[in-house]
Write a protein that holds these residues in place. Structure first.
Motif, PDB file in Angstrom:
ATOM      1  N   GLY A 209     -26.963  -7.066 -14.351  1.00  0.00           N
ATOM      2  CA  GLY A 209     -25.525  -7.365 -14.323  1.00  0.00           C
ATOM      3  C   GLY A 209     -25.183  -7.938 -12.957  1.00  0.00           C
ATOM      4  N   SER A 210     -24.190  -8.829 -12.900  1.00  0.00           N
ATOM      5  CA  SER A 210     -23.890  -9.444 -11.595  1.00  0.00           C
ATOM      6  C   SER A 210     -23.311  -8.413 -10.625  1.00  0.00           C
ATOM      7  CB  SER A 210     -22.980 -10.655 -11.756  1.00  0.00           C
ATOM      8  OG  SER A 210     -21.746 -10.298 -12.295  1.00  0.00           O
ATOM      9  N   LYS A 211     -22.711  -7.337 -11.140  1.00  0.00           N
ATOM     10  CA  LYS A 211     -22.186  -6.281 -10.255  1.00  0.00           C
ATOM     11  C   LYS A 211     -23.298  -5.730  -9.357  1.00  0.00           C
ATOM     12  CE  LYS A 211     -19.570  -1.939 -10.573  1.00  0.00           C
ATOM     13  NZ  LYS A 211     -18.986  -0.963 -11.513  1.00  0.00           N
TER      14      LYS A 211
ATOM     15  N   ILE B 288     -24.034  -8.347  -6.580  1.00  0.00           N
ATOM     16  CA  ILE B 288     -22.909  -8.415  -5.639  1.00  0.00           C
ATOM     17  C   ILE B 288     -22.923  -7.151  -4.768  1.00  0.00           C
ATOM     18  CG2 ILE B 288     -20.370  -8.289  -5.534  1.00  0.00           C
ATOM     19  CD1 ILE B 288     -20.431 -10.062  -8.163  1.00  0.00           C
TER      20      ILE B 288
ATOM     21  N   TYR C 130     -12.093  -8.541  -7.041  1.00  0.00           N
ATOM     22  CA  TYR C 130     -13.006  -7.586  -7.678  1.00  0.00           C
ATOM     23  C   TYR C 130     -13.326  -6.481  -6.659  1.00  0.00           C
ATOM     24  CZ  TYR C 130     -17.174  -6.256 -10.439  1.00  0.00           C
ATOM     25  OH  TYR C 130     -18.111  -5.591 -11.182  1.00  0.00           O
TER      26      TYR C 130
ATOM     27  N   ASN D 130     -14.443 -16.165  -5.566  1.00  0.00           N
ATOM     28  CA  ASN D 130     -14.563 -15.954  -7.010  1.00  0.00           C
ATOM     29  C   ASN D 130     -13.593 -16.863  -7.787  1.00  0.00           C
ATOM     30  OD1 ASN D 130     -13.044 -13.405  -9.069  1.00  0.00           O
ATOM     31  ND2 ASN D 130     -14.731 -14.699  -9.660  1.00  0.00           N
TER      32      ASN D 130
ATOM     33  N   ASN E 220     -10.736 -13.530 -10.990  1.00  0.00           N
ATOM     34  CA  ASN E 220     -10.232 -12.251 -11.477  1.00  0.00           C
ATOM     35  C   ASN E 220      -9.582 -11.578 -10.267  1.00  0.00           C
ATOM     36  OD1 ASN E 220      -9.782  -9.737 -12.566  1.00  0.00           O
ATOM     37  ND2 ASN E 220     -11.927  -9.080 -12.460  1.00  0.00           N
TER      38      ASN E 220
ATOM     39  N   ASP F  84     -18.849 -15.904  -6.836  1.00  0.00           N
ATOM     40  CA  ASP F  84     -18.943 -15.118  -8.061  1.00  0.00           C
ATOM     41  C   ASP F  84     -18.355 -15.950  -9.195  1.00  0.00           C
ATOM     42  OD1 ASP F  84     -18.582 -13.337 -10.126  1.00  0.00           O
ATOM     43  OD2 ASP F  84     -17.543 -11.815  -8.925  1.00  0.00           O
TER      44      ASP F  84
ATOM     45  N   ALA G 177     -18.579 -15.327 -12.558  1.00  0.00           N
ATOM     46  CA  ALA G 177     -18.724 -14.535 -13.798  1.00  0.00           C
ATOM     47  C   ALA G 177     -17.933 -15.127 -14.975  1.00  0.00           C
ATOM     48  CB  ALA G 177     -18.283 -13.099 -13.548  1.00  0.00           C
ATOM     49  N   TYR G 178     -16.837 -15.841 -14.666  1.00  0.00           N
ATOM     50  CA  TYR G 178     -15.963 -16.334 -15.751  1.00  0.00           C
ATOM     51  C   TYR G 178     -16.086 -17.840 -15.983  1.00  0.00           C
ATOM     52  CZ  TYR G 178     -14.003 -11.708 -15.483  1.00  0.00           C
ATOM     53  OH  TYR G 178     -13.864 -10.345 -15.516  1.00  0.00           O
TER      54      TYR G 178
ATOM     55  N   SER H 227     -23.053 -14.049 -14.801  1.00  0.00           N
ATOM     56  CA  SER H 227     -23.171 -12.888 -15.660  1.00  0.00           C
ATOM     57  C   SER H 227     -23.317 -13.353 -17.090  1.00  0.00           C
ATOM     58  CB  SER H 227     -21.881 -12.089 -15.515  1.00  0.00           C
ATOM     59  OG  SER H 227     -21.886 -11.051 -16.428  1.00  0.00           O
TER      60      SER H 227
ATOM     61  N   SER I 167     -22.450 -11.228 -19.278  1.00  0.00           N
ATOM     62  CA  SER I 167     -21.513 -10.261 -19.866  1.00  0.00           C
ATOM     63  C   SER I 167     -20.357 -10.907 -20.610  1.00  0.00           C
ATOM     64  CB  SER I 167     -20.924  -9.369 -18.769  1.00  0.00           C
ATOM     65  OG  SER I 167     -21.906  -8.540 -18.217  1.00  0.00           O
ATOM     66  N   LYS I 168     -19.639 -11.791 -19.908  1.00  0.00           N
ATOM     67  CA  LYS I 168     -18.385 -12.307 -20.471  1.00  0.00           C
ATOM     68  C   LYS I 168     -18.668 -13.494 -21.376  1.00  0.00           C
ATOM     69  CE  LYS I 168     -16.774  -9.607 -17.179  1.00  0.00           C
ATOM     70  NZ  LYS I 168     -15.926  -8.433 -17.195  1.00  0.00           N
TER      71      LYS I 168
ATOM     72  N   ARG J 200     -26.287  -5.345 -19.559  1.00  0.00           N
ATOM     73  CA  ARG J 200     -26.580  -5.387 -18.119  1.00  0.00           C
ATOM     74  C   ARG J 200     -27.603  -6.474 -17.775  1.00  0.00           C
ATOM     75  NH1 ARG J 200     -22.825  -5.117 -17.033  1.00  0.00           N
ATOM     76  NH2 ARG J 200     -23.190  -4.686 -14.844  1.00  0.00           N
TER      77      ARG J 200
HETATM   78  C1  LIG Z   1     -15.065 -11.089 -10.936  1.00  0.00           C
HETATM   79  C2  LIG Z   1     -16.153 -10.277 -11.537  1.00  0.00           C
HETATM   80  N1  LIG Z   1     -17.385 -10.391 -11.042  1.00  0.00           N
HETATM   81  C3  LIG Z   1     -18.403  -9.685 -11.536  1.00  0.00           C
HETATM   82  C4  LIG Z   1     -18.227  -8.796 -12.574  1.00  0.00           C
HETATM   83  C5  LIG Z   1     -19.407  -7.991 -13.039  1.00  0.00           C
HETATM   84  O1  LIG Z   1     -19.870  -8.305 -14.283  1.00  0.00           O
HETATM   85  P1  LIG Z   1     -21.304  -7.835 -14.777  1.00  0.00           P
HETATM   86  O2  LIG Z   1     -21.824  -6.802 -13.835  1.00  0.00           O
HETATM   87  O3  LIG Z   1     -21.069  -7.267 -16.147  1.00  0.00           O
HETATM   88  O4  LIG Z   1     -22.171  -9.045 -14.787  1.00  0.00           O
HETATM   89  C6  LIG Z   1     -16.954  -8.633 -13.129  1.00  0.00           C
HETATM   90  C7  LIG Z   1     -16.728  -7.672 -14.209  1.00  0.00           C
HETATM   91  O5  LIG Z   1     -15.665  -7.371 -14.634  1.00  0.00           O
HETATM   92  C8  LIG Z   1     -15.881  -9.394 -12.599  1.00  0.00           C
HETATM   93  O6  LIG Z   1     -14.649  -9.292 -13.074  1.00  0.00           O
END
Ligand SMILES: Cc1ncc(COP(=O)(O)O)c(C=O)c1O
Length: 391
Positions: free
Chosen positions: A106-108, A111, A132, A178, A182, A210, A212-213, A241, A243-244, A252
């Protein structure tokens, strides 16, 4: 007889603000406990399932004994190659899968580990706010100091790079950025990234973008990758990511790409702290990255319908909000007389609608709440109707 020891959390943990979404979760549990028919617009977790072809790839891969062993630290080369192929196709950017790509849980995770790889105690990380929450927390864990860069409406929610004082610049080593953003849903254009690269190059600051979106966009306006701008690889790294984009938050899996030294530094931390992503998930990730764009267009259209319903509804109620071009969030100004938390609590108690208070993303987010588009249009319309009765 043994005596119960006293277990004292480390100062860095005691100093932590409460994790925003844990507080939201508590509010949610209380509301549901009271029997409220809650419309949850608080958390950015896609409500539709992972596309079938990805689940099928996982089913197949999980049966394979070779995948049951410890994975390689940096990620399977085939996964990293799939990332490089995706970058070439989506952004026309070339990446060496061996040295310019690292897989992440996961990118979290990436980061969160980045400051640990590059920040010495006392050094500054430039952190956008609202933002974030992991950026400042990861900085704190590494012993670094966050310098807050406010994202304000008057600057189109872009950081004012000229506002960073010299005394901070002298000790600044890294910056988080980012876009699509977000929580503000703002975008960044080529000119911004160009200025950012010049700023980073002049001040020797490692950019952590970042993205992610990047794939949750509307009206066919595809966001840029920071790496599309000449010079980006000299100064930075980009986080992605699955994820989204592919409704895979629970799986993950993510990745970081770009500057070789940044990728290697992050890899070094990971080698010592984790053992990579379950290989069956990486196989599913390869399949995800090859997804037919028609499948993704369907997901995007779904969010676009929701965005339009919520945007039109909120505007009709007289609320101030910009129409997002990307992300599944709406950044909404609180009506006069309400703080972020007061408006969130009002909507929860009087209308059964859960949103996220803007100040939870940092002090400059005060005066706003974030709505996530993670429920169907019918529920969004119901939420707007309920709000109409209490505003
Ligand atoms: C701006 C941003 N970066 C990173 C993430 C992390 O996403 P993930 O760990 O699922 O890849 C999120 C998750 O909400 C996010 O909003």
């Amino acid at each position: 007889m043994s005596k119960k020891i006293s277990i004292e959390p480390a100062a860095r943990v005691k100093d932590l603000p409460p994790y925003l979404f844990a507080t939201i979760d508590r509010m949610k549990t209380e509301a549901v406990g009271k029997g409220i028919d809650l419309i949850d617009l608080s958390i950015g977790d896609p409500d539709t399932p992972t596309p079938k072809h990805i689940v099928e790839a996982m089913r197949k891969a999980v049966r394979e004994p070779a995948h049951h062993k410890y994975p390689s630290y940096a990620g399977m080369l085939s996964f990293r190659q799939a990332v490089a192929d995706w970058y070439r196709k989506r952004f026309d950017v070339s990446l060496d899968p061996k040295t310019e790509v690292v897989s992440l849980i996961g990118s979290k995770e990436g980061i969160g580990h980045m400051p640990l790889a590059f920040i010495n105690p006392g050094e500054y990380v430039l952190v956008p706010s609202p933002g974030y929450p992991v950026y400042p927390v990861a900085t704190l864990f590494a012993g670094g100091r966050s310098h807050i860069m406010p994202l304000l409406e008057k600057n189109n929610y872009l950081p004012d790079l000229n506002a960073v004082p010299d005394r901070v610049l002298k000790k600044a080593k890294m910056m988080f950025v980012n876009y699509p953003n977000n929580p503000t849903a703002a975008g960044a254009d080529r000119a911004f990234y160009k200025g950012l690269i010049e700023f980073a190059s002049k001040n020797n600051i490692l950019i952590c973008h970042d993205a992610a979106y990047s794939e949750v966009y509307y009206d066919d306006e595809r966001p840029l990758s920071f790496l599309q701008i000449p010079g980006a690889k000299d100064v930075g790294i980009e986080f992605h990511s699955l994820s989204k984009t592919y409704n895979m938050t629970g799986w993950r899996i993510g990745f970081a790409v770009g500057n070789k030294d940044a990728v290697a530094g992050l890899g070094k931390i990971k080698t010592n702290l984790d053992s990579g992503i379950f290989q069956a998930i990486q196989e599913a990730g390869i399949e995800a990255l090859k997804t037919d764009d028609r499948v993704l267009a369907k997901i995007r259209n779904m969010y676009q319908g929701r965005r339009d319903a919520l945007y039109d509804g909120l505007r009709n109620l007289g609320l101030e909000v910009n129409k997002p071009k990307a992300t599944f969030y709406l950044w909404v100004k609180c009506p006069k007389g309400y703080s972020s938390m007061e408006f969130t609590t009002h909507l929860l108690n009087e209308a059964g609608i859960l949103t996220t208070p803007g100040n939870g993303f940092g002090a400059p987010g005060e005066g706003y709440v974030r709505f996530a588009l993670t429920v169907p249009v019918k529920r969004i319309k119901e939420a707007v109707a309920r709000m109409g009765k209490v505003l």
